[in-house]
Design an enzyme around this catalytic site. Structure first.
Site, PDB file in Angstrom:
ATOM      1  N   GLU A  72       0.811  -1.228   0.000  1.00  0.00           N
ATOM      2  CA  GLU A  72       0.000   0.000   0.000  1.00  0.00           C
ATOM      3  C   GLU A  72       0.843   1.276   0.000  1.00  0.00           C
ATOM      4  O   GLU A  72       0.347   2.341   0.389  1.00  0.00           O
ATOM      5  CB  GLU A  72      -0.929   0.018   1.215  1.00  0.00           C
ATOM      6  CG  GLU A  72      -1.982  -1.074   1.193  1.00  0.00           C
ATOM      7  CD  GLU A  72      -3.063  -0.799   2.217  1.00  0.00           C
ATOM      8  OE1 GLU A  72      -4.176  -0.418   1.811  1.00  0.00           O
ATOM      9  OE2 GLU A  72      -2.804  -0.958   3.423  1.00  0.00           O
ATOM     10  N   HIS A  91      -0.406   5.720   7.743  1.00  0.00           N
ATOM     11  CA  HIS A  91      -1.549   4.885   7.383  1.00  0.00           C
ATOM     12  C   HIS A  91      -1.655   3.780   8.421  1.00  0.00           C
ATOM     13  O   HIS A  91      -0.693   3.064   8.678  1.00  0.00           O
ATOM     14  CB  HIS A  91      -1.401   4.247   5.998  1.00  0.00           C
ATOM     15  CG  HIS A  91      -2.364   3.106   5.793  1.00  0.00           C
ATOM     16  ND1 HIS A  91      -3.737   3.269   5.896  1.00  0.00           N
ATOM     17  CD2 HIS A  91      -2.172   1.777   5.569  1.00  0.00           C
ATOM     18  CE1 HIS A  91      -4.337   2.104   5.713  1.00  0.00           C
ATOM     19  NE2 HIS A  91      -3.407   1.176   5.527  1.00  0.00           N
ATOM     20  N   HIS A  93      -4.555   0.951  10.749  1.00  0.00           N
ATOM     21  CA  HIS A  93      -5.853   0.296  10.926  1.00  0.00           C
ATOM     22  C   HIS A  93      -6.366   0.620  12.333  1.00  0.00           C
ATOM     23  O   HIS A  93      -7.007  -0.210  12.970  1.00  0.00           O
ATOM     24  CB  HIS A  93      -5.731  -1.203  10.680  1.00  0.00           C
ATOM     25  CG  HIS A  93      -5.078  -1.541   9.370  1.00  0.00           C
ATOM     26  ND1 HIS A  93      -4.400  -2.703   9.145  1.00  0.00           N
ATOM     27  CD2 HIS A  93      -5.004  -0.819   8.212  1.00  0.00           C
ATOM     28  CE1 HIS A  93      -3.919  -2.699   7.901  1.00  0.00           C
ATOM     29  NE2 HIS A  93      -4.268  -1.571   7.316  1.00  0.00           N
ATOM     30  N   HIS A 161     -11.466  -0.315   6.664  1.00  0.00           N
ATOM     31  CA  HIS A 161     -10.024  -0.547   6.542  1.00  0.00           C
ATOM     32  C   HIS A 161      -9.212   0.214   7.589  1.00  0.00           C
ATOM     33  O   HIS A 161      -8.539  -0.407   8.394  1.00  0.00           O
ATOM     34  CB  HIS A 161      -9.604  -0.152   5.108  1.00  0.00           C
ATOM     35  CG  HIS A 161      -8.159  -0.344   4.800  1.00  0.00           C
ATOM     36  ND1 HIS A 161      -7.665  -0.306   3.522  1.00  0.00           N
ATOM     37  CD2 HIS A 161      -7.079  -0.548   5.594  1.00  0.00           C
ATOM     38  CE1 HIS A 161      -6.353  -0.506   3.532  1.00  0.00           C
ATOM     39  NE2 HIS A 161      -5.971  -0.649   4.788  1.00  0.00           N
TER      40      HIS A 161
HETATM   41 MN    MN Z   1      -3.900  -0.904   5.212  1.00  0.00          MN
END
Ligand code: MN
Length: 233
Positions: A72, A91, A93, A161
């Site tokens: 990602e 980024h 979760h 996500h």
């Molecule tokens: Mn992710």
């Protein structure tokens, strides 16, 4: 600089934002068309030797053979391309934000520490660009669509996500990622108590955000010291 990026990885694990997954990156201080991020590795294990340089297409530059790269990573390249004011991206979760990504309840700043959630926290719907995907931002096209949803905001949720958090400095990105998670937890608690929630007014958010500019390094100092002490063990 590399030490700060290593510290950021460990801080975000210690504060419950990253687990075995997620990543934090820093725009290259000497070359705005590059960014620095750990290789494909659990954030708690990242050391200075694991930091890789990427171009804005998210292609590794000069990485040792055998290094894997995050699937990602396009999240980072496309946000740096779209947002010249952004120098650090997280980024994660971040678990408490997930309910706000799958319901109609928008995340809003509940207290001064999360005033940067003003003016808004958009939700990225991957189906609009990718149809039925594996939910991951595995291409430049999806990264661009996510950057587009983020717009000029500091945080965007990714439906089902996680989220992305951005700032002009690494300590501020880490601070925002931590307090985005805290705000989500507190907002869910406030909603569970019932009745209307009295969020920060736009003017209060703007004023409180200016205070955070002055006080966030206090958190960075203690988090970094603890994180690097843990790493030395
Ligand atoms: Mn992710």
């Amino acid at each position: 600089m590399t030490e700060d990026l290593v510290a950021a990885n460990r801080i975000l694990v210690n504060e419950g934002v990253l687990d075995a997954y997620g990543h934090v990156s820093l725009r290259h201080p000497a070359n705005p068309d590059r960014y620095l991020m750990g290789r494909n590795l659990a954030p708690a294990l990242v050391t200075a030797a694991d930091i890789v340089e990427y171009d804005l297409d998210s292609e590794p530059v000069g990485a040792p053979a055998g290094f894997g790269h995050f699937f990602e990573r396009f999240i980072h390249g496309e946000i740096y391309r779209a947002r010249l004011d952004v120098n650090a991206v997280v980024h994660s979760h971040s678990p408490a934000v997930i309910p706000f990504s799958v319901t109609e309840r928008p995340m809003r700043p509940l207290y001064h520490m999360s005033s940067f959630l003003y003016p808004g926290v958009p939700v990225f719907e991957i189906r609009d660009t990718g149809g039925m995907t594996d939910m991951l931002i595995g291409s430049r096209e999806l990264g661009r669509a996510l950057a587009n949803t983020l717009g000029d905001n500091n945080v965007a949720l990714m439906r089902g996500h996680g989220n992305v958090v951005v700032a002009s400095t690494l300590p501020m990105a880490v601070f925002r990622a931590v307090y985005t998670e805290v705000n989500a937890r507190l907002q869910a608690q406030a909603l569970a108590l019932g009745g209307p929630v009295n969020f920060l007014a736009p003017e209060e958010s703007e004023k409180a955000m200016r205070v955070l500019e002055n006080i966030h390094l206090r958190a960075w100092e203690i988090w970094k010291r603890t994180a690097l002490k843990d790493a030395a063990r």
